[in-house]
Design a protein around this motif. Structure first.
Motif, PDB file in Angstrom:
ATOM      1  N   TRP A   1       0.835  -1.204   0.000  1.00  0.00           N
ATOM      2  CA  TRP A   1       0.000   0.000   0.000  1.00  0.00           C
ATOM      3  C   TRP A   1       0.872   1.258   0.000  1.00  0.00           C
ATOM      4  CZ3 TRP A   1      -0.712   4.169   3.263  1.00  0.00           C
ATOM      5  CH2 TRP A   1      -1.840   4.955   3.017  1.00  0.00           C
ATOM      6  N   LEU A   2       1.945   1.254   0.784  1.00  0.00           N
ATOM      7  CA  LEU A   2       2.835   2.411   0.849  1.00  0.00           C
ATOM      8  C   LEU A   2       3.565   2.622  -0.479  1.00  0.00           C
ATOM      9  CD1 LEU A   2       4.335   1.848   4.414  1.00  0.00           C
ATOM     10  CD2 LEU A   2       2.812   3.708   3.742  1.00  0.00           C
ATOM     11  N   GLU A   3       4.040   1.540  -1.083  1.00  0.00           N
ATOM     12  CA  GLU A   3       4.734   1.657  -2.373  1.00  0.00           C
ATOM     13  C   GLU A   3       3.810   2.245  -3.440  1.00  0.00           C
ATOM     14  OE1 GLU A   3       7.905  -2.082  -2.122  1.00  0.00           O
ATOM     15  OE2 GLU A   3       5.978  -2.337  -3.133  1.00  0.00           O
ATOM     16  N   ASN A   4       2.605   1.688  -3.529  1.00  0.00           N
ATOM     17  CA  ASN A   4       1.655   2.188  -4.521  1.00  0.00           C
ATOM     18  C   ASN A   4       1.258   3.632  -4.231  1.00  0.00           C
ATOM     19  OD1 ASN A   4       1.656  -0.288  -5.831  1.00  0.00           O
ATOM     20  ND2 ASN A   4      -0.113  -1.060  -4.695  1.00  0.00           N
ATOM     21  N   GLY A   5       1.001   3.924  -2.950  1.00  0.00           N
ATOM     22  CA  GLY A   5       0.589   5.275  -2.580  1.00  0.00           C
ATOM     23  C   GLY A   5       1.652   6.308  -2.874  1.00  0.00           C
ATOM     24  N   LEU A   6       2.922   5.956  -2.616  1.00  0.00           N
ATOM     25  CA  LEU A   6       4.021   6.885  -2.868  1.00  0.00           C
ATOM     26  C   LEU A   6       4.126   7.198  -4.363  1.00  0.00           C
ATOM     27  CD1 LEU A   6       6.163   8.363  -1.218  1.00  0.00           C
ATOM     28  CD2 LEU A   6       7.720   6.480  -1.648  1.00  0.00           C
ATOM     29  N   SER A   7       4.055   6.167  -5.181  1.00  0.00           N
ATOM     30  CA  SER A   7       4.143   6.364  -6.631  1.00  0.00           C
ATOM     31  C   SER A   7       2.957   7.167  -7.148  1.00  0.00           C
ATOM     32  CB  SER A   7       4.206   5.005  -7.336  1.00  0.00           C
ATOM     33  OG  SER A   7       5.295   4.241  -6.890  1.00  0.00           O
ATOM     34  N   GLN A   8       1.764   6.835  -6.676  1.00  0.00           N
ATOM     35  CA  GLN A   8       0.556   7.511  -7.143  1.00  0.00           C
ATOM     36  C   GLN A   8       0.531   8.979  -6.729  1.00  0.00           C
ATOM     37  OE1 GLN A   8      -2.476   5.025  -5.463  1.00  0.00           O
ATOM     38  NE2 GLN A   8      -2.034   3.300  -6.835  1.00  0.00           N
ATOM     39  N   LEU A   9       0.949   9.258  -5.488  1.00  0.00           N
ATOM     40  CA  LEU A   9       0.973  10.646  -5.027  1.00  0.00           C
ATOM     41  C   LEU A   9       1.962  11.477  -5.833  1.00  0.00           C
ATOM     42  CD1 LEU A   9       0.758  10.494  -1.126  1.00  0.00           C
ATOM     43  CD2 LEU A   9      -0.937  11.411  -2.703  1.00  0.00           C
ATOM     44  N   LEU A  10       3.150  10.924  -6.091  1.00  0.00           N
ATOM     45  CA  LEU A  10       4.150  11.657  -6.859  1.00  0.00           C
ATOM     46  C   LEU A  10       3.632  11.973  -8.265  1.00  0.00           C
ATOM     47  CD1 LEU A  10       7.383   9.757  -5.760  1.00  0.00           C
ATOM     48  CD2 LEU A  10       6.865  12.165  -5.333  1.00  0.00           C
ATOM     49  N   ALA A  11       2.997  10.980  -8.893  1.00  0.00           N
ATOM     50  CA  ALA A  11       2.456  11.204 -10.232  1.00  0.00           C
ATOM     51  C   ALA A  11       1.358  12.265 -10.214  1.00  0.00           C
ATOM     52  CB  ALA A  11       1.924   9.890 -10.801  1.00  0.00           C
ATOM     53  N   GLN A  12       0.521  12.233  -9.183  1.00  0.00           N
ATOM     54  CA  GLN A  12      -0.577  13.197  -9.077  1.00  0.00           C
ATOM     55  C   GLN A  12      -0.045  14.602  -8.851  1.00  0.00           C
ATOM     56  OE1 GLN A  12      -3.442  11.939  -9.641  1.00  0.00           O
ATOM     57  NE2 GLN A  12      -4.981  13.443  -9.061  1.00  0.00           N
ATOM     58  N   ILE A  13       0.983  14.722  -8.039  1.00  0.00           N
ATOM     59  CA  ILE A  13       1.538  16.043  -7.714  1.00  0.00           C
ATOM     60  C   ILE A  13       2.192  16.677  -8.931  1.00  0.00           C
ATOM     61  CG2 ILE A  13       3.370  17.196  -6.407  1.00  0.00           C
ATOM     62  CD1 ILE A  13       2.701  15.282  -4.084  1.00  0.00           C
ATOM     63  N   VAL A  14       3.011  15.914  -9.656  1.00  0.00           N
ATOM     64  CA  VAL A  14       3.705  16.510 -10.802  1.00  0.00           C
ATOM     65  C   VAL A  14       2.732  16.815 -11.937  1.00  0.00           C
ATOM     66  CG1 VAL A  14       5.898  15.426 -10.215  1.00  0.00           C
ATOM     67  CG2 VAL A  14       4.320  14.242 -11.760  1.00  0.00           C
ATOM     68  N   ASP A  15       1.595  16.110 -12.000  1.00  0.00           N
ATOM     69  CA  ASP A  15       0.570  16.399 -13.012  1.00  0.00           C
ATOM     70  C   ASP A  15      -0.257  17.625 -12.651  1.00  0.00           C
ATOM     71  OD1 ASP A  15       1.289  14.369 -14.680  1.00  0.00           O
ATOM     72  OD2 ASP A  15      -0.224  12.941 -13.959  1.00  0.00           O
ATOM     73  N   GLN A  16      -0.476  17.850 -11.323  1.00  0.00           N
ATOM     74  CA  GLN A  16      -1.317  18.952 -10.868  1.00  0.00           C
ATOM     75  C   GLN A  16      -0.578  19.742  -9.780  1.00  0.00           C
ATOM     76  OE1 GLN A  16      -5.568  17.935 -10.238  1.00  0.00           O
ATOM     77  NE2 GLN A  16      -4.974  15.822 -10.698  1.00  0.00           N
ATOM     78  N   PRO A  17       0.370  20.573 -10.151  1.00  0.00           N
ATOM     79  CA  PRO A  17       1.185  21.290  -9.159  1.00  0.00           C
ATOM     80  C   PRO A  17       0.386  22.174  -8.210  1.00  0.00           C
ATOM     81  CG  PRO A  17       2.129  21.464 -11.359  1.00  0.00           C
ATOM     82  CD  PRO A  17       0.765  20.891 -11.529  1.00  0.00           C
ATOM     83  N   SER A  18      -0.831  22.553  -8.594  1.00  0.00           N
ATOM     84  CA  SER A  18      -1.621  23.443  -7.734  1.00  0.00           C
ATOM     85  C   SER A  18      -2.624  22.681  -6.872  1.00  0.00           C
ATOM     86  CB  SER A  18      -2.370  24.466  -8.594  1.00  0.00           C
ATOM     87  OG  SER A  18      -3.243  23.803  -9.500  1.00  0.00           O
ATOM     88  N   ILE A  19      -2.587  21.366  -6.876  1.00  0.00           N
ATOM     89  CA  ILE A  19      -3.550  20.567  -6.130  1.00  0.00           C
ATOM     90  C   ILE A  19      -3.424  20.839  -4.633  1.00  0.00           C
ATOM     91  CG2 ILE A  19      -2.033  18.563  -5.845  1.00  0.00           C
ATOM     92  CD1 ILE A  19      -4.492  16.786  -6.335  1.00  0.00           C
ATOM     93  N   ILE A  20      -4.544  20.815  -3.921  1.00  0.00           N
ATOM     94  CA  ILE A  20      -4.504  21.043  -2.474  1.00  0.00           C
ATOM     95  C   ILE A  20      -4.403  19.708  -1.743  1.00  0.00           C
ATOM     96  CG2 ILE A  20      -5.798  23.193  -2.642  1.00  0.00           C
ATOM     97  CD1 ILE A  20      -8.257  21.674  -1.600  1.00  0.00           C
ATOM     98  N   LEU A  21      -3.980  19.757  -0.477  1.00  0.00           N
ATOM     99  CA  LEU A  21      -3.712  18.530   0.275  1.00  0.00           C
ATOM    100  C   LEU A  21      -4.968  17.703   0.505  1.00  0.00           C
ATOM    101  CD1 LEU A  21      -1.013  20.063   0.735  1.00  0.00           C
ATOM    102  CD2 LEU A  21      -0.938  18.996   2.997  1.00  0.00           C
ATOM    103  N   ALA A  22      -6.097  18.369   0.692  1.00  0.00           N
ATOM    104  CA  ALA A  22      -7.347  17.628   0.924  1.00  0.00           C
ATOM    105  C   ALA A  22      -7.647  16.714  -0.246  1.00  0.00           C
ATOM    106  CB  ALA A  22      -8.497  18.595   1.163  1.00  0.00           C
ATOM    107  N   ASP A  23      -7.431  17.190  -1.475  1.00  0.00           N
ATOM    108  CA  ASP A  23      -7.689  16.372  -2.657  1.00  0.00           C
ATOM    109  C   ASP A  23      -6.701  15.214  -2.751  1.00  0.00           C
ATOM    110  OD1 ASP A  23      -9.800  17.990  -3.319  1.00  0.00           O
ATOM    111  OD2 ASP A  23      -8.640  19.243  -4.700  1.00  0.00           O
TER     112      ASP A  23
END
Length: 823
Positions: A410-432
């Protein structure tokens, strides 16, 4: 024969003491390092060995040994000369077999271990796979070297090697001495560091634990597993671009994502985890070239601001982390002591390692040094190692007894998914981002313990039961040690025969424990003393060596930890205090509770000769724990007289009484003294016949069955009690003690008390008008109005489950608002 000379002797740092403790105690030494790299080129072995000898002369750490036996404190000793341990093997016959054999050799090497008391604490093996391909296996120990230092040494080796081949003298930059570094540390402003770390941790009201140590059976014998995840090159490149755009480092990016993951997992907004730092911020010329153990673990605190954009939030996190580097030489033990951290044994149990040491593929003298692997040492349940590069590697090292592969996945997948989401949406807020992450299967927030994991099914964390057998302390030193242990471990009670390591103790806790011992008892013992003395009783014996044995202590800590006013519960006429355990455990988590037992239970000590003498002794005992008032006392049955007398003596000496609580007792209640007389039995007979008639009319069968059962149980108890009395010396001691207590009670002269008396009554006695004399008797003994409280329950079972919960809540209300004493 003259003794060999010693170049220098230095103390061990807190980190080194932790590693030493692990090395001695644990079956698998987590400080054991196996550095490997590939040497490509026409390697001249003799010149290569000579280069290492020159580096050993340049770096004292390669000539150092560790010593602790028969010493007040462990030390590191620098020797002027050492002979390096070399072994060379030719594997050119079969390259495939050679690759396979490297793993086997490393395992054999690990089984051999390494002697910390013999310098050098290093050995070297070279395996030749091809004419110009060699494998170097450098076995060393983390107690002397960190990752940064191994790269420094390898660079210097290649420099000396190239110089030897060219026949040229090599002049490397001058190094500062370790003594110079220690002097710099001593000159730093401790007060400003203390203020900084207190403020930094002020907002944390609970630990960030994925595997709480209170659920652990033992650290010895735990095995580690490693899981590796490699991020796609494309994602790694986008991470670099995001960092440049938002002005944050890759290290900060990983730290922020890790904090968000832990927040989702633990369902907390305030997250803490450990972060490794190089420890080389000292303002000393060429500090970055000095080899040794300077790496440190510092706490990173992250408060999840759900409405903030990821870029703004990470820049604030980066600033917070960067400001702490000024104080990165401070040990984690000292930081937690400054912060007065008492919520748990530690602030966090996950470690983040971002490998930013100055490594690069090196070439000198026609030899390339490639594929460096420094190894990993950790004692945390979960460690995440980040290896940056064109491809970013994530290494999860975890204790398989405490952390499951499902959680790692779960941690491995979550880390990869979060990184991909952040670099795709630099203005995303933490709640999302938090909403984007799936909730791990089987995880729910534990009731009354925010931040802890409680598994509906044992999917993520596997915990083992700890043996909770309890043996009370018997002298003041054991009592003080018990308080320290309960505060460190955050659990109660802890018996004096429980093993420090088997209840979750580790090196960090050991260092903190011995700091408390030095501060409170004035004894300076090395933490490795726990190896030979792992229980409170054994450690107390060590502290008492050469001193007169302390007398039996009347105090029995039910819960020694907590900042609230301690509650002292005096034994009843039965002598023992076991019945107070349930009460103590239902009081608030911050409420210290002590029981007071009579002397003479051991069959050796002399009995008290009066209630007054007993009270004087007990007052002296409680002042060992609480030097000044106000005091909170509780008595029931026999002990109402003792508490009453203690309150009088304390009051007469100028101390304040915050609470004098009498539980369901009369002033002249002698029911514990002897069974009812024949006349009393005749008086009670009509009432008993009437109550039986009522039960018979309601349900004849049940009434007869209960009567027969009661008679049979009474006969059985009578036989059992008499057999027990005849066979058991302790039972005879107890019987004599009870007779003595009865005599003391009958002889006690009651006098008025100039203070408030709180009477807590069971619903049963309060609703029975025949017990109203309790009130009138206590009213005669005080000038103030009685404080009377009624709790649901019965006289005989008020201290038993579940009725004791009503009593504990009422006592908690009575103690509310009372200021804690200056202990």
């Amino acid at each position: 024969m003259s003794k060999p000379k010693i170049e220098a002797i230095y103390p061990l740092s807190a980190m080194q003491q932790s590693l030493l403790l692990h090395s001695i105690y644990e079956k698998e030494d987590q400080g054991f390092l196996q550095v490997t790299c590939t040497l490509k080129g026409a390697l001249q072995l003799e010149h290569f060995k000579k280069a290492w000898e020159r580096v050993a002369l340049r770096h004292p750490v390669l000539r150092t040994s560790i010593h602790w036996e028969n010493m007040e404190k462990p030390v590191q000793v620098v020797h002027p000369l050492v002979e390096l341990d070399w072994q060379v093997e030719d594997w050119q016959g079969d390259s495939a077999t050679g690759l396979k054999n490297l793993d086997l050799v490393k395992e054999d090497d690990r089984q051999e271990g390494i002697a910390l008391t013999q310098a050098p604490i290093s050995r070297f093996r070279i395996f030749q796979k091809e004419p110009e391909v060699f494998i170097l296996l450098w076995t060393c120990h983390h107690i002397l070297l960190d990752g940064w230092s191994t790269t420094i040494i390898l660079k210097d080796v290649l420099a000396y090697y190239a110089g030897a081949l060219a026949g040229k003298a090599v002049e490397l930059d001058a190094l500062p001495s370790y003594k110079h570094y220690l002097k710099w540390v001593q000159q730093q402003d401790q007060e400003s560091a203390a203020i900084f770390w207190k403020e930094k941790l002020a907002g944390f009201h609970g630990p960030s634990l994925i595997a709480p140590t209170t659920q652990q059976e033992a650290v010895a014998g735990l095995s580690f597993q490693t899981s590796v995840r490699t991020l796609p090159v494309e994602l790694s490149e986008r991470m670099q671009a995001f960092g440049q755009q938002e002005h944050i480092t890759q290290s900060t990016l990983i730290q922020g994502v890790w904090a968000i993951l832990l927040s989702k997992l633990l369902q907390k907004e305030d997250i803490a985890f450990g972060n490794t730092v190089s420890g080389r911020s000292a303002d000393i010329p060429n500090m970055d070239l000095l080899a040794g153990l300077f790496m440190n673990v510092l706490p990173v605190g992250a408060s999840i601001k759900k409405k903030q954009s990821i870029g703004d939030w990470m820049r604030a996190l980066q600033h917070s982390v960067m400001t702490s580097h000024k104080y990165e030489h401070i040990s984690l033990t000292q930081i937690l002591n400054w912060a007065s951290w008492k919520h748990s044994s530690t602030l966090f149990d996950t470690l983040l390692v971002y490998e930013n040491f100055p490594w690069e593929n090196m070439e000198a003298g026609g030899v390339q040094l490639l594929d460096f692997q420094g190894g990993l040492t950790t004692t945390y349940p979960l460690t995440l190692v980040i290896q940056p590069g064109r491809e970013v590697h994530l290494l999860f090292q975890y204790q398989q007894e405490r952390v499951s592969p499902l959680l790692i996945e779960w941690l491995e997948n979550g880390l990869s998914q979060l990184l991909a989401q952040i670099v795709d949406q630099p203005s995303i807020i933490l709640a999302d981002l938090l909403n984007f992450l799936p909730t791990p299967t089987g995880v729910r927030q534990a009731e009354n313990q925010p931040g802890y994991l409680q598994m509906e099914q044992a999917n993520f964390i596997f915990s083992k039961k700890v043996d909770d057998s309890y043996v009370a302390p018997q002298n003041p030193i054991e009592l003080q040690l018990t308080k320290m242990w309960e505060e460190l471990f955050g659990r109660h009670p802890i018996g004096v025969q429980e093993n420090f390591f088997q209840i979750g103790g580790n090196s960090l806790l050991a260092v903190r424990l011995f700091a408390h011992i030095e501060q409170s008892l004035g004894k300076n013992l090395p933490p490795v003393s726990l190896i030979q003395h792992p229980t409170i009783r054994e450690l107390a014996g060590l502290l008492q060596t050469g001193e007169e044995e302390d007398q039996w202590s009347a105090l029995v800590p039910i819960r020694a930890s907590g900042e609230s006013l301690p509650l002292f519960c005096v034994h009843a006429g039965g002598g023992h205090v076991f019945f107070y355990n349930a009460l103590g455990h239902h009081m608030g988590a911050d409420q210290p509770v002590y029981a007071i037992q009579p002397v003479g239970l051991d069959g050796v000590a002399s009995y008290h000769e009066s209630i007054e003498e007993m009270a004087t002794h007990y007052v002296a005992e409680i002042k060992r724990v609480q030097a000044v008032g106000p005091y909170a006392l509780l008595g029931t049955c026999f002990s109402n007289a003792v508490c009453f007398e203690m309150a009088k003596q304390l009051k007469n000496s100028g101390d304040e009484i915050a609470l004098l609580a009498i539980i369901d007792s009369a002033v002249h209640d002698w029911s514990f003294v002897a069974p009812p007389s024949f006349f009393q039995k005749v008086q009670r007979l009509p009432g008993r016949v009437w109550r039986f008639g009522q039960r018979f009319r309601s349900n004849a069968g049940e009434a007869l069955s209960k009567m027969v059962s009661a008679k049979r149980n009474k006969l059985r108890d009578l036989v059992d009690n008499n057999l027990y009395f005849l066979k058991n010396k302790q039972a005879r001691n107890l019987a004599r003690m009870q007779d003595k207590l009865a005599d003391l009670y009958l002889d006690y002269q009651w006098e008025r008390f100039p203070g408030e008396i709180t009477l807590i009554r069971s619903r049963q006695l309060n609703d029975d008008s025949s017990y109203d004399f309790h009130l009138s008797q206590w009213e005669e003994l005080t000038d103030l109005p009685l404080a009377v409280h009624v709790v649901d329950g019965h006289h005989e079972t008020l201290f038993d489950e579940p009725e004791v919960q009503h009593l504990s809540r009422q006592l908690g209300e009575c103690l509310k608002g009372v200021n804690s004493p200056q202990l």
